[in-house]
Structures are given as C-alpha cells and as structure tokens.
Design a protein around this motif. Structure first.
Motif, short mmCIF file in Angstrom:
data_model
loop_
_atom_site.label_atom_id
_atom_site.label_comp_id
_atom_site.label_asym_id
_atom_site.label_seq_id
_atom_site.Cartn_x
_atom_site.Cartn_y
_atom_site.Cartn_z
N ASN A 1 0.87 -1.31 0.02
CA ASN A 1 0.06 0.01 -0.11
C ASN A 1 0.85 1.36 -0.06
O ASN A 1 0.28 2.22 0.41
N TYR A 2 2.11 1.34 -0.66
CA TYR A 2 2.64 2.57 -0.81
C TYR A 2 2.78 3.02 -2.12
O TYR A 2 3.44 4.19 -2.30
N LEU A 3 2.22 2.52 -2.77
CA LEU A 3 2.04 3.05 -4.02
C LEU A 3 0.48 3.15 -4.69
O LEU A 3 -0.32 2.54 -4.52
N TYR A 4 -0.08 4.40 -4.88
CA TYR A 4 -1.29 4.56 -5.28
C TYR A 4 -1.26 4.91 -6.92
O TYR A 4 -0.80 5.67 -7.42
N GLN A 5 -2.00 3.84 -7.67
CA GLN A 5 -1.99 4.17 -9.18
C GLN A 5 -3.27 4.14 -9.97
O GLN A 5 -3.39 4.25 -10.87
#
Lengths: 251, 262, 577
Positions: free
Chosen positions: B49-53
């Motif tokens: 959950n460290y990248l929001y795409q």
C-alpha cells in the motif's frame, strides 16, 4: 504603587536561607531596582554585584524564579503577578555571599586560550561580511549565565575538562577572524572538551545578548573539528594534498 | 518570616527553582517523536500500500522512495523500506536540532534548562561511543540529499497522470500537492543542515578573499537563513513525510479517495 | 616587615581597570615593569563598557580632509579653549595610531565598503571621525585590552578597593585596600602608582554612571597631595533615559543623533534650531543638555519630563544594525520600539572633565611616583568633552601614563612602607564597625546626591552654590558618624559605601568650590548669575589642592603651546564668523 514580596537567598559557603522582603514596586521596575531598595532600606549588607544597570557589563547575573537572568533586565511586570519573586545566586559557581558567587574559574579558563595572533602578512582590509561573525561573538558581556546554565558544568561539574559556552564563543571569534593565524582545533578537541557539549542549547536560551551560541559558534566549531579529526574523506584529501593543507578547517 | 533551605540542593531529577511548565516541551517532544517513530515502524513494516496508481495517478510513499522493486526488481523477505529508512533516520538522529530534542526529552540530559538530572550518571557527552558517531552527520546528509532527489522525482511524477491510452498528462491531484509539500519541507529541512552550512562556506575564515569565497559566502548566507528555522522545518517536514505516507497508504487501501483538482 | 596584612610588591600598580587602567598596565608591563592591576569590580566590567558611540580618531577613512589638526581644533572649541593644549595636541596626533593598534590586538570595528575602519559623525566633530562597533564600542575596547593584558602577564587583583595611597616622604610608595569578598586588608608596595579610576557620577542623583564612579582616584590623589584641575566642569549628557524611574539617567548614546536622530519638544518643534542652528542636534553636549533642560523648564517637555529623540525615519533594519543595544534597551526596559516611536530623553550626569592635573607627556601628577590617566585626570577636555574623545583619551594617555610610570619605576629606589600609615588606614576601615547607633550611609548618600543634583547641576548660581557648600559641610560632619548597621566584613556593600562617601564628599566639595569661584558660564559650567563668557576666566583654569588648613582653590593660567597658536586662532576666527 504596590507591594510585592521578594524571597532572596542570604548566606555564604556554610549555608543560608531565603529571607522575605516587602518592596514597594513602581511602574517599569526591574529586579535589580528591588534589590537596591532592599539594600538601601532593609538589609544594608545584602551582597550583590552590579555595575552598568543597562545589560552591558554582565555583572548582575542571578536566578530569578529559577531562571538564569540579568537582574537589571528582568522587569517585574514580566513575572507572574501576585506571586513571590524568588532570587538566588548562580548555582554553578561557589557561593561567596548572598547573590555573589566566585566566578574566578572563568578567568582562569580565558587565560588558557591563545590570544589573537595576526598573520604576519595581514593587510587589515576586511569587509563587513568578513567580520560579522566575530562581531556577533564579541557582543558577549561575560555575564556567565551560559556557563551557569550549561549542564556539563552545572550538573556534571566538569570544570576541569570543559571550557564552557562562553569560551567556545571566544575561541570562535578568534578562529573565524580573517586575520588570525593560530590553529586552536587541537585545544578545542582536547583540553577545551568541545565533545562534551551535547548542544542542548540552554546557553543560547539564556544569553542576554542574543548570541546564537550553539548554532553560530559551537556547531561550526564542532564541524571544524570533524574536518580535522573525524571525516575520512577530508583526512584523505589532506594526505593527498600534503602537509600544507593540514590546517584546513583550522587555519 | 523566613524559610530555610540551602541553595545547593541541585542534584536529582526535576530539582529546580523554576515555576513555569518546564516539563511541557520535553514531554511534547517525547510524545511527538515517539508517535512518529511508532507510525513509521508500522508503515515500513507493512511492505504494501505504498503506491497509489488508480485513475492514472502515480503517488509513491516517501518511505518507499526510491521504489527499489521498480528500480532493481528485487524481492526481499522483508519490506524494502528498511533498506531506505535508515538514511533519513540516521540523518535526523545525527541532526544537531534533533540531538538537542532527544537528549532533553529521552535522555533527560538535561530535561530542561536549569532543571536537575537523574543522579549518578556518568556523562561522556559526544566524546565516546555511541554519541561520538554524531560526527558523521555530514555523511548522512550526503545520503539524504540523494534520497531528496528521488523524492523530487516522485513529486514531479505525481503531477502526471496516465490516461486510458497510456499517455501522460499534466494534472494536479490532492496527492500531488501532498507529495510536493512533503518534498518542499524536506528540502527546507535538508538544505538548512548545519553540516551543509559548514561545508558550503562556514569553514572559511575570510568571505571576501577570492571570487570563490564570495560565491560561497552567498551560498552560506542562504543556508544560514534556512538554518535559523531548522527546528521548525524539522518538525514540519517530519509531519509532512508522515502525512504523505499516510495519504498514499489510505488512498491505496481505498479508505480515502484522492481528488483530482485539475 | 609588614606581614600583618597580605602584601604584594610590584614596580607599578595601576588602580582601576577600565580602558585607561588596562592600557596603562599593558604599556607598563610591555616596558618590563612588574605590574599589578587593581579593580573594584570583576575585570572587564568597568564603566568603559558604557561608552557606546565610538572612539574619536582622525583616521580620515570616511572624510579624507580630516587631520589631527582639525581634531585638535574641534577638541579645543568643544572645551572652550580651557584645555591643556599640549594634551589636546598629543591626543589628536596619537589617537589614530592607538586605534590601529587596537585593531592589531584583535578589536573588530565596523567596516567601510572598501574594508577599512568605518567612522561616524558625532557632536562637535567637523568630520565623521568615530571608529565604532555598532553602539558597543567601549565593550570592544575593554575586551580587547583585557585579553591583551592578561596574556601579557599583568597580575590582576579583582574586587579589591584601594582606600589610601601610602607615601614615603614626598613620593608615593604603594597603596592600602581591602578585598571586597573577604573584607581583609591588603598592602601593595610599588615604586609608582597609576590612578585610572574614572569618574564621580555617583555624587549626582541622575547619572549614567555605575556604583564604581565614586571619584576614588580624585580623592586618593587629592589626599596624597596631587592637584586637581577643572573640577567645576561636570558633563551632563543630553540624552539619558527619563522613564521608567528605575533606569532614569541611563545613557542613550549620542550615536542616535550621529545616525540622524532628531530632537523635538512636545510641540513637535526641532528646538535645536533656536540654540545652535549650525550644528543642530549634533551640537556639543553642554549646549544640547542646556537646550533640553530649558525646553522642559518652559513647559515644552515630554510626558516624563524630557524631550523626544526620534530615529524612526531611518529604516528599521539599519537602526537594529547600527544601534542594537539602544533598540534592546528601549524595547526591554521602556516598552518603546525606537524603529517606530520616539524615545524620551533628558540630561544625565555623565562625565567629569576635571581631575588630577598631570603632565601631558608622561601622565605624572604633582606628586612624585603618582601618575594618572583617563577620566580621573583633567586637562585634555577643558570645559566640555566632545563625544568620542573619552575613549581616545584613555588610549592615548593610558599608554603615556603607563610608560611614564614604568620609566619612573625604573630609576626609583625601592619603596619603604610606613607602618603607621597602614595602621591608620586599617583603623579607619575598622572604625565603621565601632559606632553604636551609627548613621545610615545610604541615607547620607541620597542626601549628598540630592544636594549636588539640585544645587550644583546643569545651571548654577551663587546662592545655590553657597548653600551647597554649607550642606556639604554638614554632610561631612554627619559622615563622621556613619557606620555599619548590619553585617560583617565579608562582601558588605553597606560597609563599602561608608568609605566611598568619603571620596564622593571630597569630589563634591571640589566641584562646588570651583563652581563658586568661576564667575562666568563656559562649557559645562553655566551660571545663571553670570550667563556670559568672561575674558579672565577664559584664560584660567581652577586648580584645587589639599593644604593643612583644608581645600585650597586658585586660578591658574591655561597651559598653551606657542606653535599651536595659529591653529587655535584659525578656529576662533571661523567660529565667531
């Protein structure tokens, strides 16, 4: 005009106690005025140092309500109203009598610092930007409040191995003087005990001259010591460049 | 009427004649740093959950920047944030401001000015292990600057959104602003570093003696200006970086929906 | 022989560690004399730190036309031609070198854009002449000298008060004093003594001076037989703080006006137009002080009994850079932001032009072995001192007195101490403990200050001065009964004051008697009953000496230098135009 109560420490090296005095207070009065009034009317022999009464000589240092202050600069209306004002001598130095302490240690330390030694080729052309740093340090009025509050001296009593903030400021003023030729970094690292400082900044907080003791004097000196003794790249570079550059960071 | 009591009873934790709430600041610092530390550990531990795409966005949490998975394609048995976070941790731990903060609030050395310390400790300052390591602050600064470049890349990248056709378009989402704010405050903090101030010009004794010295004096003046507010920037950037991670994380978890402004 | 009391032996002892004392001690020890420096306070706290504006020296860094001749002329004009010409000449000639020397010893002055020592304008100086460090020049000077001195091997005795000069026949051979800390007595044996004790400000109620300015050197010298000169001239600095009460009299540097500050009355008028249209706010201090006093007296004063001094037309950062301590002083003590509002100021007793009469070249007094420098001497400043001339005075004549004393010590026989004198001096100090029902020294001090403030202040007249003489005699009688009301010998300010009163009374009497004799108005001495210059008095100084039957006051012709007459005539012609 109103009456306020002052609790002043009276005694000598054999011990003492807080004595209460009632003082008539007028507008704009400072703590030193109250002390003088007590001296004049209630306790002729109340010992305290003072000279200029204008925060320029740094004589009337004491602890007012537990905070190291110049008494001539501490306005009564800035202290909590309705509460007793408690005045005690500096805690870090040996008591002589009442509010007077023996600060002679500071003068001994000062003697250990090699004085200003101009370069033989000094031109004496210096721009304002070259002297600004030294001028800030030379604002010091030697009130020794920073020495008093510094926990290395106050709590840990390391007077034999630590010069204290006042003298780091003094060394900084010499070390950053564009015309000075001496290298005081070994002194700083060893005898002066710069490494004992843990930059907790109480010296800066109490300085009545607003000298940024920690940020402008102590930390830059620590960084110079790092250059000389700890930074492997700097040490290596000096080795490569040869002996001449070994004074980098010092002189 | 007179009271008794010697003045010299200064030893012992909290012994002071101060009457103000001297304990408040160290307490707040303790709570602030501890709260951040706990959150950062937890967030680093997650490894997800460290990248929001979603919706073409590309928001990378600063705790996971640079994205080592993308860069090197490595898979680790633990969260790769741990490979990164030791740098900002070291940078902040050796920072001259934070040293003051935690020596006071964690080590009570001293808890506050003119306030007594716990009795019977051997004080060695920064002359012996472990605190002698503080002298390597500048190396953490070098590393932190590299991370800062990566964060700038992420911040700029967050202003570009991919359309369904795979084309990148400039845009502004709340998340872009969060990441920009993050990197701006981190820059203000990093570029106000006392070590940088020394290296860039502070080590000179004469600021006007050569053309190079005059240039370095300008740089030194700039760093000095930021350095004056080093403590506030330390806290603002700490909050900003924590919040940036939280924002990205909540978006990625679907708890929060990013809003596209432009 | 004299082991009853702690005894130290030196070639030269310097009493007083302000600028003059430090400079003298440095010179002494540089010339190889074993030197002691004795001061009442801690080292570096002397009143020199209160000198704010700068040190006057014709360096000609800012105004290239400046020269020692112009400085000499300005000094004489400021002193209304009563100066010792030779002293004024040496002062003007040597000041630049003394300033440069200070820089070589580590002083860091403000800089010109091309990297030289910056100079600012000041009252009575034709050109911008004052080398300065913001508004803390005195601190810079004292710290520089202090560090130079302690590393040169001077023995420093701090917090030690000298109460008596010891004599061996005609010559001075040492001093007797007490440690403030312990109250124990101490004897200094010396071949020569330099007095550098500063001023007499504590004789007045409203003063910019610290507790130390009790005229010790004046009194020590007088009692040892030295002549005093120009004692009637007490400088009231025009701008002292008038509010709040606790800081009344605290100095507001002339640098405020040097940097463009403007004086106004409560009508908003620039009243200096009336008093000195040519120099305006930067007129000499005597003129400005009288102007402010007159404005207040005629009902045009500020709310707290002063006038307004306004610098707020300059930019705030500039004010904070050039006048930092003034900015803080008003901000913290009076809640006034000088970058936005005017200050309230009024005259305050600041400096005494009068003092021990010395030889210009060597600083020798009329007593063999006794030398003096700085504010406790008279001569260089005549009837009124120009701002900035005190710091240059103490550098130039501190050095000369130090050299003079060292040279004398070199050829003098070893000193012999007369035990009777020591015992008398000790007896006097012990006596204060031995007075049942003793009078209160603090009360007496207040009465003395009121007497001097009200009867021998800025404006004087026959009846006031006569009354002052009578009051001082009465105070003298009462002083014989003051004593220690409580406490022992350890750091007891009440005890110290008992002895200080003695010195202040001598100085006050000298001031009042000289003022009574000078039947004219000149410089800092303004007689309401004789408001004009007098030709005779324009050529004479008043000299005071202790005689067996008391204080002797007499007129003596001004010391002139033939070669300098054209310079002086040129200035006189220019100023009367």
């Amino acid at each position: 005009m109103s009456i306020r109560t002052f609790s002043v420490w009276r005694g000598d090296k054999n011990g003492g106690r807080f004595v209460e005095y009632q003082v008539e207070v007028e507008e704009g009065m400072v703590v030193l005025d109250a002390i003088h009034q007590i001296q004049r009317t209630q306790a002729h022999d109340l010992a305290c140092r003072w000279n200029c009464k204008a925060a320029k000589c740094g004589s009337c240092s004491a602890e007012v309500n537990g905070r190291p202050r110049l008494m001539c600069k501490t306005r009564l209306d800035a202290l909590p109203v309705g509460e007793m004002v408690r005045i005690q001598p500096l805690q870090t130095f040996p008591i002589i009598r009442d509010l007077v302490t023996d600060v002679s240690w500071n003068y001994q330390v000062n003697k250990k610092i090699p004085p200003f030694a101009p370069r033989p080729d000094a031109s004496w052309v210096m721009l304002q930007q070259d002297v600004n740093r030294a001028q800030e340090f030379r604002k010091c009025i030697e009130c020794f409040l920073c020495q008093n509050v510094c926990h290395v001296l106050r709590e840990h009593e390391r007077k034999s191995e630590f010069f204290g903030p006042r003298f780091f400021v003094r060394i900084a003023s010499l070390q950053m003087h564009p015309m000075d030729s001496l290298d005081r970094l070994p002194l700083l690292k060893n005898e002066a005990g710069l490494g004992l400082c843990n930059i907790t900044k109480c010296c800066t907080e109490v300085c009545p001259e607003d000298i940024h003791i920690t940020d402008n004097a102590i930390i830059p000196l620590k960084e110079r010591v790092v250059d000389r003794y700890y930074d492997p790249i700097q040490i290596l570079l000096r080795k490569i460049k040869g002996e001449k550059a070994s004074h980098a960071g010092g002189k | 009427m007179a009271q008794t009591g010697s003045v010299l009873e200064r030893n012992g934790l909290g012994v002071t004649a101060r009457r103000d709430a001297w304990w408040l600041q160290p307490l707040l610092v303790f709570l602030g740093l501890t709260a951040f530390g706990v959150y950062a550990m937890w967030a680093a531990w997650q490894g997800n959950n460290y990248l929001y795409q979603a919706h073409g966005a590309y928001y990378l949490s600063p705790f996971y920047s640079p994205d080592l998975h993308v860069l090197f394609g490595i898979q680790l048995p633990f969260s790769f944030a741990f490979l990164i976070l030791w740098i900002p941790l070291g940078f902040r731990a050796t920072c001259y401001y934070y040293r003051k903060a935690y020596y006071r609030s964690y080590f009570l050395d001293p808890p506050a000015c003119a306030v007594g310390e716990p009795k019977g400790r051997c004080y060695r300052g920064e002359r012996a292990f472990p605190f002698i390591l503080q002298n390597f602050h500048r190396y953490f600064f070098y590393l932190a600057t590299l991370l800062l470049l990566s964060l700038w890349y992420d911040a700029v990248r967050s202003f570009f959104f991919r359309d369904p056709a795979g084309q990148l378009h400039f845009g502004v989402g709340v998340g872009s602003l969060v990441l920009l704010f993050n990197v701006l405050t981190l820059s203000a903090f990093t570029l106000g570093c006392n070590s940088l101030r020394h290296l860039v010009g502070g080590r000179l004794d004469c600021f006007s003696c050569s053309a190079a010295a005059r240039t370095r004096h300008k740089l030194w003046s700039g760093v000095s200006l930021l350095n004056l507010k080093h403590a506030p920037w330390a806290w603002i950037s700490l909050f900003a970086v924590g919040f940036a991670d939280l924002y990205v994380r909540l978006c990625a978890m679907g708890v929060w929906h990013d809003v596209r402004i432009f | 022989m004299n082991e009853k009391y702690e005894t130290h032996e030196h070639d030269v002892i310097v009493i007083g560690a302000g600028g003059a004392g430090l400079r003298a001690a440095i010179e002494c020890s540089a010339l190889g004399a074993k030197t002691a420096l004795i001061c009442k306070s801690l080292l570096g706290k002397a009143h020199t730190v209160m000198a704010e504006g700068g040190v006057a020296a014709a360096l000609a860094h800012v105004d290239a036309q400046d020269s020692w001749r112009t400085h000499f002329q300005d000094t004489l004009f400021g002193g209304k031609y009563l100066n010792n010409w030779r002293m004024a000449e040496l002062h003007a000639r040597e000041a630049p070198e003394r300033v440069r020397e200070l820089e070589r010893w580590g002083a860091v002055f403000d800089r010109t854009p091309d990297g030289k020592i910056l100079q600012r304008a000041f009252g009575g100086h034709t050109y911008r002449r004052l080398a300065h460090v913001g508004d803390r020049t005195g601190l810079e000077l004292i710290r520089t000298l202090q560090d130079k001195g302690v590393h040169q091997g001077i023995d420093v005795f701090m917090e030690c008060t000298i109460t008596k000069l010891l004599k061996d026949g005609e010559r001075v051979c040492g001093a007797f004093g007490y440690w403030r800390e312990t109250g124990r007595f101490v004897v200094y044996k010396a071949k020569a003594v330099v007095l550098a004790t500063g001023g007499i400000g504590k004789c007045y109620k409203i003063t910019s001076n610290s507790w130390e300015s009790t005229g010790d050197g004046h009194a020590l010298g007088y009692e040892a037989g030295a002549e005093l000169v120009d004692m009637e001239f007490v400088q009231f600095h025009p701008t002292g703080m008038v509010w709040p009460p606790g800081v009344m009299g605290l100095l507001v540097t002339e640098a405020v006006r040097g940097e463009g500050g403007i004086l106004r009355n409560n009508q908003g008028e620039r009243f200096m137009e009336k008093y000195d249209p040519k120099r305006m706010d930067l007129s000499t201090r005597d003129v400005v002080a009288r102007a402010i006093y007159t404005e207040v007296k005629e009902g045009r004063g500020s709310p707290h009994g002063g006038c307004f001094l306004d610098i707020s037309h300059r930019k705030a950062p500039y004010i904070r850079q050039k006048l930092p301590s003034m900015y803080h002083q008003f901000k913290e003590l009076a809640d006034v932001d000088i970058t936005k509002e005017p200050m309230e100021v009024g005259p305050t007793s600041h400096y005494t032009m009068g003092g021990i009469k010395v030889d210009a070249d060597t600083g020798a007094s009329t007593v063999p072995g006794l030398y003096a420098a700085g504010e406790c001497t008279g001569g260089v400043n005549g009837a009124n001192r120009l701002g900035g001339n005190s710091l240059s005075d103490l550098l130039v004549f501190g050095r000369r007195a130090g050299a003079g004393a060292a040279e004398y010590a070199n050829r003098a026989a070893p000193p012999r101490i007369d035990q009777t004198q020591v015992e008398n001096a000790a007896g006097e100090m012990i006596g204060f403990f031995d007075r049942p029902g003793a009078a209160d020294p603090y009360k007496l001090h207040v009465d003395l200050q009121n007497t001097m403030q009200n009867l021998a202040g800025i404006f004087r007249e026959e009846k006031d001065l006569t009354m002052a003489v009578a009051r001082l005699e009465d105070l003298q009688r009462r002083a014989a009964h003051v004593g220690v009301v409580e406490g022992q010998r350890m750091y007891n300010p009440g005890w110290h004051l008992c002895r200080d009163l003695h010195n202040m009374l001598i100085c006050s009497q000298a001031i009042v008697r000289a003022a009574l004799l000078r039947k004219e108005s000149r410089g800092a001495h303004s007689r309401l009953d004789f408001p004009k210059y007098d030709e005779y008095w324009g050529e004479h100084n008043i000299v005071i000496k202790k005689e067996p039957d008391g204080m002797k006051v007499q007129a003596r012709p001004v010391v002139k230098v033939a070669e300098l007459i054209p310079l002086v005539d040129e200035k006189k012609a220019k100023e009367t135009k």
